[in-house]
Design a protein around this motif. Structure first.
Motif, mmCIF file in Angstrom:
data_model
loop_
_atom_site.group_PDB
_atom_site.id
_atom_site.type_symbol
_atom_site.label_atom_id
_atom_site.label_comp_id
_atom_site.label_asym_id
_atom_site.label_seq_id
_atom_site.Cartn_x
_atom_site.Cartn_y
_atom_site.Cartn_z
ATOM 1 N N VAL A 143 2.530 3.299 4.538
ATOM 2 C CA VAL A 143 3.550 2.386 4.043
ATOM 3 C C VAL A 143 3.139 1.952 2.646
ATOM 4 O O VAL A 143 2.054 1.406 2.458
ATOM 5 N N PHE A 144 4.014 2.185 1.674
ATOM 6 C CA PHE A 144 3.655 1.964 0.281
ATOM 7 C C PHE A 144 4.025 0.562 -0.208
ATOM 8 O O PHE A 144 4.659 -0.228 0.502
ATOM 9 N N ILE A 204 -1.878 3.791 10.836
ATOM 10 C CA ILE A 204 -0.939 3.437 9.773
ATOM 11 C C ILE A 204 -1.727 2.823 8.622
ATOM 12 O O ILE A 204 -2.515 1.895 8.802
ATOM 13 N N ILE A 205 -1.502 3.374 7.427
ATOM 14 C CA ILE A 205 -2.149 2.895 6.211
ATOM 15 C C ILE A 205 -1.134 2.074 5.423
ATOM 16 O O ILE A 205 -0.028 2.552 5.138
ATOM 17 N N PHE A 206 -1.496 0.843 5.089
ATOM 18 C CA PHE A 206 -0.628 -0.035 4.299
ATOM 19 C C PHE A 206 -1.228 -0.163 2.907
ATOM 20 O O PHE A 206 -2.258 -0.807 2.712
ATOM 21 N N ASP A 207 -0.583 0.488 1.932
ATOM 22 C CA ASP A 207 -1.114 0.521 0.567
ATOM 23 C C ASP A 207 -0.440 -0.556 -0.275
ATOM 24 O O ASP A 207 0.643 -0.355 -0.807
ATOM 25 N N GLU A 208 -1.092 -1.725 -0.362
ATOM 26 C CA GLU A 208 -0.552 -2.872 -1.113
ATOM 27 C C GLU A 208 0.870 -3.201 -0.641
ATOM 28 O O GLU A 208 1.737 -3.561 -1.444
ATOM 29 N N SER A 209 1.110 -3.115 0.659
ATOM 30 C CA SER A 209 2.479 -3.162 1.175
ATOM 31 C C SER A 209 3.097 -4.555 1.190
ATOM 32 O O SER A 209 4.279 -4.695 1.510
ATOM 33 N N THR A 249 -5.577 -1.238 5.724
ATOM 34 C CA THR A 249 -4.782 -1.925 4.707
ATOM 35 C C THR A 249 -5.538 -1.951 3.392
ATOM 36 O O THR A 249 -6.725 -2.286 3.349
ATOM 37 N N ILE A 250 -4.836 -1.547 2.337
ATOM 38 C CA ILE A 250 -5.380 -1.586 0.985
ATOM 39 C C ILE A 250 -4.794 -2.824 0.318
ATOM 40 O O ILE A 250 -3.573 -2.977 0.257
ATOM 41 N N THR A 251 -5.648 -3.718 -0.153
ATOM 42 C CA THR A 251 -5.110 -4.966 -0.703
ATOM 43 C C THR A 251 -6.022 -5.524 -1.795
ATOM 44 O O THR A 251 -7.218 -5.235 -1.835
ATOM 45 N N HIS A 252 -5.412 -6.301 -2.679
ATOM 46 C CA HIS A 252 -6.188 -7.067 -3.670
ATOM 47 C C HIS A 252 -6.129 -8.560 -3.337
ATOM 48 O O HIS A 252 -6.725 -9.376 -4.018
#
Length: 272
Positions: A84-85, A160-165, A193-196
């Motif tokens: 999920v982008f 499920i990968i959440f890329d800065e979603s 999850t990819i997050t800042h």
């Protein structure tokens, strides 16, 4: 069960410096892994390597017994490792909610009655069943992101990968999506999850901090925000951790393992 494995993975885009260097780590079934680090450090690159949207320059990425560099296995990997982008608009492919969620199911040639049933079940799971016939353009950002998640869920992924979603959502939409991610993990789906946003880390079971293309930290959120975060350049602490440290400096005895609002309130209540 081992789900994703990076083995000595390096990556660089053509005519650019290496972004990822000799990266090795594993993700197991049921984990809720957050990958953090400063901007441009390679977080989204790692996400795209996980399901074969990018191929390693060196090393190997595997999902279970399948390798992303094997073209014959890549389709199955992408079916089981959904992504999920940041911008839900980039994942929406149809004009209505039903058509959008059904799109992936049609691509794997499911019969019509099963498609109808699975679309309904998936939309109910993300709390969007009442919008099944709605025009996608009429939805809010948070609702569109939930539809994007539904489209991934419909094909029965294991990861499920959440890329800065959540980065483009308003506070309400962000809260909705984070709550849904937590629910999916509780039902057994492995979450990456990819997050800042450091405020999102309290639900993760594990945090991976990237720094200069390598792993700087791999462990629990509590351990990271006990002390380790101070030694990582550019890694800011969440508001609750800053509040904990300020209160501690004022003489209020608080454990250094506090990193979420619930823990802080609970300990302050006990001191009352």
């Amino acid at each position: 069960m081992l789900m994703i494995q990076f083995s000595d993975v390096s990556f660089h885009y053509p005519h650019q410096d290496t972004i990822i260097r000799n990266l090795s780590f594993q993700i197991h079934s049921g984990e809720y892994l957050a990958i953090v680090g400063t901007n441009g450090i390679g977080k989204s690159t790692v996400a795209k390597l996980m399901n074969g949207l990018l191929q390693p320059t060196e090393g190997q990425v595997r999902f279970m017994d399948y390798c992303t560099s094997n073209d014959e296995e890549l389709g199955m990997i992408r079916e089981k490792v959904g992504m999920v982008f940041q911008n839900p608009e980039n994942q929406i492919v149809a004009s209505t909610v039903f058509e959008d969620v059904a799109f992936g199911l049609q691509n794997i040639c499911l019969p019509s009655d099963e498609i109808f049933a699975r679309v309904g079940e998936t939309l109910e799971q993300v709390g969007m069943l009442e919008y099944i016939h709605a025009d996608v353009d009429s939805l809010s950002g948070g609702q569109k992101q939930r539809i994007a998640i539904a489209s991934i869920l419909a094909v029965d992924p294991e990861v499920i990968i959440f890329d800065e979603s959540t980065s483009m959502l308003d506070p309400e939409g962000k809260a909705q999506v984070l709550h849904l991610i937590k629910q999916l993990n509780q039902k057994g789906i492995t979450i990456v999850t990819i997050t800042h946003d450091m405020e999102e880390l309290s639900e993760a079971s594990r945090i991976l901090v990237l720094d200069q293309g390598s792993i700087r930290y791999d462990g629990t959120p509590a351990k990271l925000f006990e002390e380790d975060y101070r030694e990582i350049p550019g890694l800011a602490a969440p508001f609750i951790v800053n509040m904990r440290d300020v209160l501690s400096s004022k003489g209020i005895p608080l454990p250094r393992t506090i990193f979420c609002m619930e823990d802080l309130v609970d300990h302050l209540w006990k001191l009352h």
